[in-house]
Design a protein around this motif. Sequence first.
Motif, short mmCIF file in Angstrom:
data_model
loop_
_atom_site.label_atom_id
_atom_site.label_comp_id
_atom_site.label_asym_id
_atom_site.label_seq_id
_atom_site.Cartn_x
_atom_site.Cartn_y
_atom_site.Cartn_z
N THR A 61 0.54 -1.08 0.03
CA THR A 61 0.21 0.20 0.07
C THR A 61 0.93 1.15 -0.04
O THR A 61 0.47 2.04 -0.60
CB THR A 61 -0.85 -0.05 1.23
OG1 THR A 61 -1.72 -1.34 0.99
CG2 THR A 61 -1.80 1.36 1.31
N VAL A 62 1.89 1.29 0.94
CA VAL A 62 2.88 2.33 0.76
C VAL A 62 3.56 2.46 -0.61
O VAL A 62 3.81 3.60 -0.93
CB VAL A 62 3.69 2.28 1.89
CG1 VAL A 62 4.58 3.38 2.12
CG2 VAL A 62 2.88 2.08 3.50
N ALA A 63 3.93 1.16 -1.15
CA ALA A 63 4.47 1.30 -2.38
C ALA A 63 3.64 1.98 -3.53
O ALA A 63 4.17 2.86 -4.20
CB ALA A 63 5.17 0.01 -2.76
N LEU A 64 2.66 1.62 -3.43
CA LEU A 64 1.71 2.15 -4.44
C LEU A 64 1.30 3.72 -4.18
O LEU A 64 1.28 4.56 -5.06
CB LEU A 64 0.26 1.38 -4.34
CG LEU A 64 -0.78 1.50 -5.33
CD1 LEU A 64 -0.04 1.16 -6.61
CD2 LEU A 64 -2.16 0.99 -4.95
N LEU A 91 -1.83 8.23 0.04
CA LEU A 91 -1.77 7.21 1.02
C LEU A 91 -3.08 6.52 1.23
O LEU A 91 -3.78 5.65 1.36
CB LEU A 91 -1.07 7.58 2.47
CG LEU A 91 0.56 7.55 2.37
CD1 LEU A 91 0.80 8.21 3.61
CD2 LEU A 91 0.97 6.18 2.30
N LEU A 92 -4.06 7.77 1.34
CA LEU A 92 -5.29 7.51 1.56
C LEU A 92 -6.19 6.61 0.28
O LEU A 92 -6.59 5.58 0.38
CB LEU A 92 -6.24 8.62 1.67
CG LEU A 92 -5.88 9.57 3.02
CD1 LEU A 92 -6.89 10.66 3.20
CD2 LEU A 92 -6.00 8.49 4.26
N LEU A 93 -5.73 7.15 -0.72
CA LEU A 93 -6.12 6.52 -1.98
C LEU A 93 -5.59 4.92 -2.06
O LEU A 93 -6.35 4.11 -2.57
CB LEU A 93 -5.68 7.35 -3.31
CG LEU A 93 -6.47 8.61 -3.61
CD1 LEU A 93 -5.78 9.34 -4.89
CD2 LEU A 93 -7.92 8.21 -4.03
N PHE A 97 -7.65 1.33 -2.36
CA PHE A 97 -7.46 0.71 -3.48
C PHE A 97 -6.79 -0.60 -3.22
O PHE A 97 -7.14 -1.35 -3.60
CB PHE A 97 -6.84 1.34 -4.53
CG PHE A 97 -6.75 0.78 -5.66
CD1 PHE A 97 -7.82 0.82 -6.63
CD2 PHE A 97 -5.52 0.14 -6.07
CE1 PHE A 97 -7.76 0.21 -7.95
CE2 PHE A 97 -5.47 -0.40 -7.30
CZ PHE A 97 -6.50 -0.68 -8.39
N ASN A 98 -5.86 -0.70 -2.26
CA ASN A 98 -4.95 -1.75 -2.11
C ASN A 98 -5.07 -2.96 -0.94
O ASN A 98 -4.82 -3.91 -0.76
CB ASN A 98 -3.76 -1.23 -2.18
CG ASN A 98 -2.59 -2.29 -2.30
OD1 ASN A 98 -2.53 -3.27 -3.40
ND2 ASN A 98 -1.59 -2.71 -1.36
N GLU A 99 -5.47 -2.15 0.24
CA GLU A 99 -5.78 -2.83 1.49
C GLU A 99 -6.67 -3.79 1.24
O GLU A 99 -7.80 -3.85 1.00
CB GLU A 99 -5.90 -2.12 2.65
CG GLU A 99 -4.79 -1.09 3.03
CD GLU A 99 -3.82 -2.09 3.76
OE1 GLU A 99 -3.97 -2.75 4.53
OE2 GLU A 99 -2.71 -1.55 3.55
N SER A 134 -21.96 4.45 -4.25
CA SER A 134 -20.73 3.70 -4.20
C SER A 134 -20.18 3.96 -2.87
O SER A 134 -20.02 5.44 -2.52
CB SER A 134 -19.95 3.82 -5.25
OG SER A 134 -20.20 3.24 -6.40
N THR A 135 -19.99 3.19 -1.87
CA THR A 135 -19.26 3.43 -0.66
C THR A 135 -18.09 2.29 -0.50
O THR A 135 -18.10 1.37 -1.09
CB THR A 135 -20.27 3.43 0.47
OG1 THR A 135 -20.76 2.17 0.45
CG2 THR A 135 -21.18 4.51 0.46
N PHE A 136 -17.19 2.70 0.44
CA PHE A 136 -16.28 2.05 0.91
C PHE A 136 -16.67 1.23 1.98
O PHE A 136 -17.07 1.74 3.04
CB PHE A 136 -14.74 2.50 1.15
CG PHE A 136 -14.17 2.94 -0.17
CD1 PHE A 136 -13.29 2.07 -0.86
CD2 PHE A 136 -14.26 4.19 -0.89
CE1 PHE A 136 -12.69 2.16 -1.94
CE2 PHE A 136 -13.73 4.34 -1.87
CZ PHE A 136 -12.77 3.45 -2.70
#
Length: 181
Positions: A61-64, A91-93, A97-99, A134-136
Amino acid sequence: GPNVNADDNDTHNKQKRRQSHHNPNHEESIHMPPSLTLSKIRSLKKQALVGCVEAGCEISTVALACVYFERLCLDCRVDKSNRRLSMGACLLLAYKFNEPNVKLVNEIDDENDDEEQAASKDSKGKKKRRGIMSTFRMSKKSETIFAAVLGWLATEWSLGPKELFAAEFGVFVALEFKLHA
């Protein structure tokens, strides 16, 4: 004397190298604001990695987030003054997206439950519209990690959630909605 000119010339050459980097595959040069040095970028990435790993984020996630940040830098959207906010929004995006345990959920936004009422007309005689929202959705563990990341951004970089969430969509647009690395 001759040393002054050599020092001036050396300083000038360092500034030129910092401002543009020639890529042999492209005719054009990459321009970066002089205030955003490589050491500032490296320091920011290191701080983000340490803070996010301590909060429980995936290293990927940090790499992204770093990839997103570099794309912003190459577009000349980041300078010394907005680097932390830009990285925080990245970082938030990347987190969303990745977690694992974070998923996008699409729901039909409808005031009425049954289809007959949903197709009814409003007070002005117009047909009521349905929308998709759409929600997370995050698991409890993921919510805890996300809160820890927000807390770290607030304490270490003095970035409040309101400021971060406001910048997040601007970064998303600047990345042209492309979140794949």
